[in-house]
Structure formats: structure tokens, C-alpha cells
Motif scaffolding. Structure first.
Motif, mmCIF file in Angstrom:
data_model
loop_
_atom_site.group_PDB
_atom_site.id
_atom_site.type_symbol
_atom_site.label_atom_id
_atom_site.label_comp_id
_atom_site.label_asym_id
_atom_site.label_seq_id
_atom_site.Cartn_x
_atom_site.Cartn_y
_atom_site.Cartn_z
ATOM 1 N N TYR A 24 0.861 -1.190 0.000
ATOM 2 C CA TYR A 24 0.000 0.000 0.000
ATOM 3 C C TYR A 24 0.897 1.239 0.000
ATOM 4 O O TYR A 24 0.970 1.991 0.977
ATOM 5 C CB TYR A 24 -0.923 -0.012 1.224
ATOM 6 C CG TYR A 24 -1.718 -1.292 1.325
ATOM 7 C CD1 TYR A 24 -2.924 -1.437 0.659
ATOM 8 C CD2 TYR A 24 -1.229 -2.371 2.068
ATOM 9 C CE1 TYR A 24 -3.642 -2.619 0.724
ATOM 10 C CE2 TYR A 24 -1.928 -3.564 2.136
ATOM 11 C CZ TYR A 24 -3.135 -3.687 1.455
ATOM 12 O OH TYR A 24 -3.825 -4.861 1.517
ATOM 13 N N PRO A 25 1.583 1.452 -1.119
ATOM 14 C CA PRO A 25 2.643 2.476 -1.128
ATOM 15 C C PRO A 25 2.140 3.896 -0.894
ATOM 16 O O PRO A 25 2.872 4.721 -0.334
ATOM 17 C CB PRO A 25 3.278 2.321 -2.516
ATOM 18 C CG PRO A 25 2.255 1.591 -3.335
ATOM 19 C CD PRO A 25 1.519 0.715 -2.390
ATOM 20 N N LEU A 26 0.916 4.213 -1.309
ATOM 21 C CA LEU A 26 0.424 5.567 -1.084
ATOM 22 C C LEU A 26 0.126 5.811 0.390
ATOM 23 O O LEU A 26 0.428 6.885 0.926
ATOM 24 C CB LEU A 26 -0.822 5.833 -1.927
ATOM 25 C CG LEU A 26 -0.651 5.786 -3.450
ATOM 26 C CD1 LEU A 26 -1.946 6.176 -4.143
ATOM 27 C CD2 LEU A 26 0.491 6.677 -3.910
ATOM 28 N N ILE A 27 -0.460 4.827 1.057
ATOM 29 C CA ILE A 27 -0.710 4.961 2.500
ATOM 30 C C ILE A 27 0.609 5.142 3.234
ATOM 31 O O ILE A 27 0.753 6.028 4.096
ATOM 32 C CB ILE A 27 -1.476 3.744 3.042
ATOM 33 C CG1 ILE A 27 -2.832 3.610 2.352
ATOM 34 C CG2 ILE A 27 -1.656 3.854 4.556
ATOM 35 C CD1 ILE A 27 -3.588 2.342 2.720
ATOM 36 N N HIS A 28 1.572 4.312 2.909
ATOM 37 C CA HIS A 28 2.880 4.407 3.561
ATOM 38 C C HIS A 28 3.518 5.768 3.319
ATOM 39 O O HIS A 28 4.039 6.406 4.257
ATOM 40 C CB HIS A 28 3.797 3.299 3.037
ATOM 41 C CG HIS A 28 5.244 3.519 3.376
ATOM 42 N ND1 HIS A 28 5.754 3.292 4.629
ATOM 43 C CD2 HIS A 28 6.276 3.998 2.615
ATOM 44 C CE1 HIS A 28 7.039 3.596 4.645
ATOM 45 N NE2 HIS A 28 7.380 4.017 3.440
ATOM 46 N N THR A 29 3.476 6.244 2.087
ATOM 47 C CA THR A 29 4.155 7.487 1.748
ATOM 48 C C THR A 29 3.548 8.670 2.483
ATOM 49 O O THR A 29 4.270 9.541 3.003
ATOM 50 C CB THR A 29 4.113 7.716 0.228
ATOM 51 O OG1 THR A 29 4.797 6.635 -0.419
ATOM 52 C CG2 THR A 29 4.771 9.030 -0.146
ATOM 53 N N VAL A 30 2.226 8.736 2.541
ATOM 54 C CA VAL A 30 1.581 9.854 3.239
ATOM 55 C C VAL A 30 1.938 9.848 4.716
ATOM 56 O O VAL A 30 2.173 10.902 5.319
ATOM 57 C CB VAL A 30 0.051 9.804 3.054
ATOM 58 C CG1 VAL A 30 -0.642 10.825 3.968
ATOM 59 C CG2 VAL A 30 -0.317 10.057 1.601
ATOM 60 N N GLY A 31 2.034 8.679 5.332
ATOM 61 C CA GLY A 31 2.234 8.602 6.772
ATOM 62 C C GLY A 31 3.661 8.448 7.246
ATOM 63 O O GLY A 31 3.917 8.493 8.450
ATOM 64 N N ARG A 32 4.604 8.314 6.327
ATOM 65 C CA ARG A 32 5.962 7.933 6.752
ATOM 66 C C ARG A 32 6.689 9.026 7.519
ATOM 67 O O ARG A 32 7.633 8.746 8.272
ATOM 68 C CB ARG A 32 6.783 7.520 5.532
ATOM 69 C CG ARG A 32 7.194 8.668 4.621
ATOM 70 C CD ARG A 32 7.812 8.196 3.322
ATOM 71 N NE ARG A 32 8.250 9.331 2.505
ATOM 72 C CZ ARG A 32 8.499 9.241 1.208
ATOM 73 N NH1 ARG A 32 8.339 8.080 0.576
ATOM 74 N NH2 ARG A 32 8.906 10.312 0.536
ATOM 75 N N ALA A 33 6.311 10.299 7.359
ATOM 76 C CA ALA A 33 7.031 11.375 8.044
ATOM 77 C C ALA A 33 6.667 11.483 9.512
ATOM 78 O O ALA A 33 7.348 12.183 10.265
ATOM 79 C CB ALA A 33 6.763 12.706 7.342
#
Length: 461
Positions: free
Chosen positions: A195-204
Motif C-alpha cells: 500500500y505504497p500511497l498509504i505508507h508514503t503519506v504517513g511515513r514522516a
């Protein structure tokens, strides 16, 4: 203390006469001479929310009358009866009214909703007056709906320091435990890969992103609810102004609403196979935050150019909707506090929605009118598809120009639902900006009462 249940039917009661301005004189003339004189002297005019306590021969309160205003007031305001509750003394009351059917159910539900209190951080005096369920209403259904609304309000009202992805997961697990549902969570490397978009939005954020999945039921149509769970939204590198950030604890309002609806479905033992998907993230600012200009690849394989990191809700929903679309759902419903454009169009009270099936829309709107939960259908306007196609990638998460912001967001989401013909998306506000009867200022359920009422008919197809 929240009090959103009916009094025991065995409780001693006093009558509460619901009186309209139109019916005031006939009602007053039906009283005995002493009560007539008292009501006359009290200047009771049956205004909405006005209460007069009627004494007996020894001065004790033996009855009350509550004003519900005139027809114009009732047409403009929902739950006018809810405004009476706080003005009545302690004890159990019983409606005396000519109301019946949907109008009686609205009055009883409004009373229950007026019992809500948010007490996590400060005590709030509970309502003293209780109501015996009126004859002719489904008391269990109304209590179920009120409990679902209370769950939604509590989740939205809780500030982000106590309602991050961990706590939202805990809330889903608590609900699952209460109803015998199952919960699984995808996080870490599995989230990044699947789920790369979920991960990217939340990774910071130091509060790890995740996808929460709850399943319940073994027979019946497959219904998947997808709720945006952005527990706080700074806007990311496209940082919001401080004034715009003040209400961003409610950016998980979509998740809160689907959990409230899930409670209603499970508590009522609806004959469905229910799946709830919540992408839970915090959109924070840090060195590894995603950037304007980045091009990301979604779970579905579609590429997305990032033209505004503050348009993150559609990104996390995209991956969750892709999963929902893979699961042979009969109906997918997404709910999200997605765009300011929706609020500009219809204001905070109405839930704008999109539907691929006209009969689903008709069923929803009939139910919305019945349970006083207003919705408004918006179009999946295909000529605007070009606005979400940047050329350098498959999709643009924030088209320039500012036109049709809610529609272009809905069209973006629809690109991730290609195998399921019946899809509905709700662009909710999730917040009451001012107090109204039965609807205090703060977190609010939107469209979930209408959906709960409509689902049985929608799923008969």
C-alpha cells in the motif's frame, strides 16, 4: 454522563405534551380550568424549546408541555423536540402527542441524541430528564443508531494527541470485540510494499501508518466501508495556515463515520458480510515527507503526480479502495472529510455524495428524508476526467484551477474502483460548527443514519 437510552418502561412517568403553535389554543382549552389559568399566566407560546411545568393541587409538577414551534420552524430545524430535554426536571417522561410514524421516531431519536456528552477531558452535567420509548417506535433501533452516532462523535472530538493511528486501531479493535468481528492490521514493510500511497503519506510521522481491516458476518451481500483515517493533517510540505489546521483532528471523520455505521450494522445483526477498511495515518512534516512534484505508484499500478501534499486523503483512500475492489464486493462505500469544495457547495449540514447506481441513490435519498439525515447527490462528471490527468503521470492529486474540487476528487477515487459496479462516495464535513437541538457543536455523524436505513433495500437487488 452520556444518556442515550430510553427509561425503563416500568418507571413512573409524567406526561410531556408536545404542542405546536398551530395547536396551542386547542390544547390549552382541553385542560382543566386551573391548568388553563396557569398556562395562560406562564406566557407559554409553544415556541421551539419552550417548556411550561404544570403543577398539581399541592404544587408538585404533574405534567409539562413542550413547544415545537410553528410549521416554518419545524421545516427549517431538525430534532426540535431535542431542545426540550435540557429544560425538563429529573424523572421519566412520556410523550403526549399526535405525532406518528417517521415524525414520532424523529422526536424520540432527537431526545436520545440530546443526551450526548463528551466527557473525556471535562465533566459535563448529564441530562436529568429521561423518556419512556413512545409506543409505535422501534426503541432498540433508535438506541442502536444513537450509540453509533455517539461513537462517531467521540472519535472525532478526541484531539490528535490522543487519537493517532494507534488509538484509531484500538477503537476498531474495541468495536470488533464488542461484536465478534475480526481485525487485521498491515504496517511496516508490508504496508510499504502493498500500500505504497498509504505508507508514503504517513511515513514522516513517528506515529506509524497502517491499514486497519475489520471483517464481520458470513452470509449475505458483501459490503465494504472505506473511511479516511488521517488522524491529523498539517498539510505536509504544503503546510496549512495555522487557522486551517485548528480543526484537523476531524480529518479522520470518514473513519469515525464508517465505524459508527459498522456498529449499527453489526449490533442490528444485518444479514451482510461486512468489511471495514481504514487507512490510518498522520500527515506530518519531516525530512522524509513526500514532496510536491513526486510521482508515486499506487497499489493498483496507477501513477500519481503530487501537486499538493495537502491533498493526501485521496491518496490513502486510493490504496484502500484498490483492496476493496479486489475483494468481490457487491457495494463499496467510501467516506472522507475530503474537500473544502464540498463545504463551499452545500455547507456543513448536508452530506454530498456520488453514486454509480441510480437506484442506490434513490434508495438513499428516500431514507435520508425519512430519518432526517440530509444528503445531496453530486455528479461523476466524466468531461472533468481530463482535469485529473497531468500527462506526466496517470493521475494528478490536485488539479490546478480550483474548479469542481469535490467532483475531481471523486473522479480520482473512482479510478481505483474498476471491478465493482456499485460504488458510493461521501465527501462529509464531520463537524457541527454551532450547537443545534440534538446536535452539539463538535464531531458529527453524517449520512450514516440514512445509509443504515437504506442498506436493506439497496442490498435486495
Amino acid at each position: 454522563m452520556t444518556s442515550m437510552t430510553f427509561a425503563s418502561s416500568d418507571a413512573p412517568t409524567r406526561p410531556l405534551h408536545l404542542v405546536s403553535k398551530e395547536g396551542l389554543e386547542d390544547w390549552r382549552l382541553g385542560l382543566d380550568a386551573r391548568a388553563q389559568a396557569f398556562v395562560q399566566a406562564s406566557a407559554f407560546s409553544a415556541g421551539a424549546g419552550q417548556v411550561v411545568l404544570i403543577p398539581g393541587e399541592t404544587g408538585e409538577v404533574v405534567a409539562a408541555a413542550g413547544g415545537v414551534g410553528d410549521a416554518k420552524t419545524r421545516a427549517r430545524k431538525r430534532f426540535v423536540v431535542a431542545g426540550l430535554r435540557a429544560n425538563l426536571p429529573e424523572g421519566a417522561w412520556e410523550f403526549q402527542t399526535s405525532l406518528e410514524g417517521d415524525d414520532l421516531a424523529e422526536a424520540a431519536l432527537g431526545w436520545l441524541l440530546a443526551g450526548y456528552r463528551f466527557e473525556k477531558y471535562a465533566a459535563a452535567p448529564p441530562p436529568k430528564a429521561m423518556l419512556v420509548a413512545p409506543k409505535g417506535v422501534d426503541a432498540a433501533l433508535l438506541e442502536r443508531v444513537a450509540a453509533g452516532e455517539a461513537l462517531t462523535r467521540n472519535l472525532i472530538n478526541t484531539p490528535a494527541n490522543d487519537m493517532g493511528p494507534d488509538e484509531l486501531e484500538a477503537a476498531a479493535r474495541d468495536l470488533a470485540t464488542a461484536h465478534g468481528a475480526e481485525v487485521s492490521v498491515t504496517a511496516g514493510k508490508a504496508l510499504e510494499e502493498g500500500y505504497p500511497l498509504i505508507h508514503t503519506v504517513g511515513r514522516a510521522s513517528p506515529r506509524a501508518p497502517r491499514l486497519i481491516e475489520m471483517t464481520w458476518g458470513s452470509e449475505g451481500p458483501r459490503v465494504t466501508l472505506v473511511g479516511k483515517g488521517v488522524c491529523f493533517d498539517t498539510g505536509g510540505l504544503n503546510l496549512k495556515p495555522g487557522a486551517s489546521m485548528g480543526l484537523m483532528k476531524k480529518d479522520m471523520g470518514g473513519a469515525a463515520n464508517v465505524l459508527g455505521l459498522a456498529h449499527m450494522i453489526m449490533d442490528g445483526a444485518a444479514p451482510v458480510r461486512l468489511r471495514v477498511l481504514i487507512p490510518a495515518v498522520e500527515n506530518a512534516v519531516a525530512g522524509d515527507a513526500f514532496r510536491p512534484g513526486d510521482i508515486l505508484t499506487s497499489r493498483k499500478g496507477l501513477t500519481v503526480e503530487i501537486n499538493n501534499t495537502d491533498a493526501e486523503g485521496r491518496l490513502v483512500l486510493a490504496d484502500a479502495l484498490s483492496l476493496a475492489d479486489e475483494g468481490a464486493s457487491d457495494l463499496i462505500i467510501s467516506m472522507a472529510t475530503l474537500t473544502g469544495a464540498a463545504r463551499v457547495a452545500v455547507g456543513p449540514d448536508i452530506a454530498p455524495y456520488y453514486a454509480t447506481d441510480a437506484s442506490d441513490a434513490a434508495a438513499l435519498e428516500a431514507a435520508a428524508a425519512m430519518v432526517r439525515d440530509p444528503v445531496w447527490r453530486m455528479p461523476f462528471w466524466l468531461p472533468y476526467e481530463t482535469m485529473i490527468e497531468p500527462g506526466i503521470a496517470d493521475l494528478d492529486n490536485s488539479p490546478s484551477g480550483g474548479f469542481a474540487g469535490s467532483i475531481t476528487a471523486a473522479l480520482f477515487l473512482r479510478r481505483f474502483v474498476t471491478e465493482t459496479p456499485r460504488y458510493m462516495h461521501f465527501d462529509v464535513f464531520g463537524w457541527s460548527p454551532s450547537a443545534e437541538p440534538g446536535r452539539p457543536k463538535g464531531g458529527a455523524g453524517q449520512a450514516i443514519r440514512a445509509l443504515y436505513q437504506a442498506l436493506p433495500g439497496m442490498l435486495e437487488k
